[in-house]
Scaffold this active site. Structure first.
Site, mmCIF file in Angstrom:
data_model
loop_
_atom_site.group_PDB
_atom_site.id
_atom_site.type_symbol
_atom_site.label_atom_id
_atom_site.label_comp_id
_atom_site.label_asym_id
_atom_site.label_seq_id
_atom_site.Cartn_x
_atom_site.Cartn_y
_atom_site.Cartn_z
ATOM 1 N N SER A 140 0.863 -1.193 0.000
ATOM 2 C CA SER A 140 0.000 0.000 0.000
ATOM 3 C C SER A 140 0.893 1.235 0.000
ATOM 4 C CB SER A 140 -0.844 -0.022 1.282
ATOM 5 O OG SER A 140 -1.483 1.218 1.497
ATOM 6 N N TYR A 153 -1.817 -0.681 10.500
ATOM 7 C CA TYR A 153 -1.939 -1.038 9.074
ATOM 8 C C TYR A 153 -0.676 -0.592 8.333
ATOM 9 C CZ TYR A 153 -3.822 -1.267 4.310
ATOM 10 O OH TYR A 153 -4.023 -1.561 2.974
HETATM 11 N N1 LIG Z 1 -8.785 -0.840 -1.507
HETATM 12 C C1 LIG Z 1 -7.808 -0.026 -1.167
HETATM 13 O O1 LIG Z 1 -7.995 1.208 -1.069
HETATM 14 C C2 LIG Z 1 -6.428 -0.562 -0.920
HETATM 15 C C3 LIG Z 1 -5.360 0.345 -0.882
HETATM 16 C C4 LIG Z 1 -4.072 -0.116 -0.660
HETATM 17 C C5 LIG Z 1 -3.848 -1.464 -0.468
HETATM 18 N N2 LIG Z 1 -4.899 -2.329 -0.493
HETATM 19 C C6 LIG Z 1 -4.595 -3.739 -0.260
HETATM 20 O O2 LIG Z 1 -5.041 -4.480 -1.371
HETATM 21 C C7 LIG Z 1 -5.408 -5.798 -0.955
HETATM 22 C C8 LIG Z 1 -6.823 -6.105 -1.461
HETATM 23 O O3 LIG Z 1 -7.710 -5.153 -0.893
HETATM 24 P P1 LIG Z 1 -9.194 -4.913 -1.445
HETATM 25 O O4 LIG Z 1 -9.439 -3.473 -1.341
HETATM 26 O O5 LIG Z 1 -9.373 -5.624 -2.721
HETATM 27 O O6 LIG Z 1 -10.015 -5.623 -0.267
HETATM 28 P P2 LIG Z 1 -11.398 -6.454 -0.249
HETATM 29 O O7 LIG Z 1 -12.262 -6.067 -1.390
HETATM 30 O O8 LIG Z 1 -11.923 -6.306 1.130
HETATM 31 O O9 LIG Z 1 -10.901 -7.938 -0.468
HETATM 32 C C9 LIG Z 1 -10.117 -8.579 0.494
HETATM 33 C C10 LIG Z 1 -9.966 -10.034 0.125
HETATM 34 O O10 LIG Z 1 -9.108 -10.655 1.073
HETATM 35 C C11 LIG Z 1 -9.739 -11.858 1.534
HETATM 36 N N3 LIG Z 1 -9.278 -12.136 2.884
HETATM 37 C C12 LIG Z 1 -9.309 -11.336 3.982
HETATM 38 N N4 LIG Z 1 -8.813 -11.979 5.046
HETATM 39 C C13 LIG Z 1 -8.459 -13.223 4.620
HETATM 40 C C14 LIG Z 1 -7.901 -14.368 5.243
HETATM 41 N N5 LIG Z 1 -7.608 -14.390 6.548
HETATM 42 N N6 LIG Z 1 -7.658 -15.468 4.491
HETATM 43 C C15 LIG Z 1 -7.939 -15.460 3.159
HETATM 44 N N7 LIG Z 1 -8.484 -14.427 2.511
HETATM 45 C C16 LIG Z 1 -8.741 -13.318 3.243
HETATM 46 C C17 LIG Z 1 -11.237 -11.559 1.435
HETATM 47 O O11 LIG Z 1 -12.037 -12.735 1.363
HETATM 48 P P3 LIG Z 1 -12.721 -13.398 2.687
HETATM 49 O O12 LIG Z 1 -13.125 -12.264 3.592
HETATM 50 O O13 LIG Z 1 -13.846 -14.210 2.182
HETATM 51 O O14 LIG Z 1 -11.651 -14.244 3.294
HETATM 52 C C18 LIG Z 1 -11.288 -10.810 0.121
HETATM 53 O O15 LIG Z 1 -11.259 -11.705 -0.971
HETATM 54 C C19 LIG Z 1 -5.281 -5.804 0.567
HETATM 55 O O16 LIG Z 1 -4.040 -6.353 0.918
HETATM 56 C C20 LIG Z 1 -5.320 -4.328 0.936
HETATM 57 O O17 LIG Z 1 -4.642 -4.058 2.149
HETATM 58 C C21 LIG Z 1 -6.171 -1.915 -0.722
#
Ligand SMILES: NC(=O)c1ccc[n+]([C@@H]2O[C@H](COP(=O)([O-])OP(=O)(O)OC[C@H]3O[C@@H](n4cnc5c(N)ncnc54)[C@H](OP(=O)(O)O)[C@@H]3O)[C@@H](O)[C@H]2O)c1
Length: 250
Positions: A140, A153
């Protein structure tokens, strides 16, 4: 349509059932890869498979896995039944919280998923990647520069940046390990962040911080992940790549 050169490759995406991971699965499928999406929720997993099959007409597999559990990681990857060419560690959680309000449980929740989960799934994948392959970790902007109100985080994502560089050294030349650092992207994670802020800030407030004047879209991050993972990108390892509308350029 982009050609990432991933036709016929086995691609595993943790967090492939939602947001950035789901958008990445769609691009790899469109490129002809065999895609395995991992997550805890069976419902989210099967809905993601249906959506991806309709969109791409390709076969995609949901593999239940909690990345915080070592046995789960090992079982999930053994179940794939072949070598792994690409691993994308996208499973992650976010919690906004100043340090004075943090409990040990909050700390464990974030570190267990974002850091231990990445380590455990990568460790489980290694025996299937010795023929060569590519790992893309999702950190991130919060792993590059400080963000307000989320020190744990930030620390977890900073750990992913350091881990990426260390693994890139240990597993060269066979396995390339890189890290993509998105800033705010419109996904369920970000929508929950906005909800949890109870009107404290809006999407427009977020957008104001960006030189490009808006937050990101999941497919824009997915495109960079696929490009970084691509076998055509053969001289990049240990790289930390911001995809953030200019946020960390300031
Ligand atoms: N969106 C943003 O603004 C943003 C910005 C910077 C970085 N990121 C990073 O990008 C990545 C994806 O984020 P996103 O925004 O796409 O989030 P999201 O839509 O909430 O998706 C998160 C995914 O992670 C899975 N997950 C969570 N805990 C888990 C566990 N213990 N075991 C296996 N799967 C797990 C969830 O599925 P289940 O809950 O069903 O397990 C879901 O598929 C993350 O690492 C996040 O920190 C996001």
């Amino acid at each position: 349509m982009m050609n990432y050169g991933c036709k016929g490759l086995n691609v595993v995406i943790s967090g492939g059932t939602s947001g950035i991971g789901l958008a990445t699965a769609e691009k790899f499928l469109a490129d002809g890869a065999n895609v395995f999406i991992l997550g805890r929720s069976f419902l989210r997993g099967t809905m993601a498979v249906q959506k991806l099959q309709v969109l791409t007409g390709s076969k995609v597999f949901y593999v239940p896995c909690d990345v915080t559990n070592k046995e789960d990681c090992q079982k999930a990857l053994a179940g794939i039944g072949g070598m792994i060419d690409v691993l994308v560690n996208a499973a992650g959680v976010y919690q906004e919280q100043r340090l004075e309000n943090m409990t040990e449980e909050d700390f464990s929740n974030i570190f267990d998923t974002n850091v231990k989960g990445t380590l455990l799934l990568t460790q489980a994948a290694l025996p299937y990647m010795y023929g060569g392959g590519s790992i893309v970790n999702i950190a991130s902007d919060a792993g590059i520069s400080g963000n307000y109100g989320c020190p744990v985080y930030c620390a977890s994502k900073g750990a992913i940046v350091a881990l990426t560089k260390a693994l890139a050294l240990d597993y060269a030349p066979n396995i390339r390990v890189n890290c993509v650092c998105p800033a705010d992207v419109d996904t369920p994670l970000l929508r929950k962040q906005l909800e949890d802020s109870n009107g404290g800030y809006t999407l427009d407030d977020m957008a104001d911080a960006y030189p490009l004047g808006r937050i990101g879209r999941a497919e824009e991050i997915a495109h960079v992940i696929c490009s970084v993972a691509s076998p055509m990108n053969s001289f990049m390892t240990g790289a930390v790549i911001p995809v953030d509308g200019g946020l960390t350029a300031k």
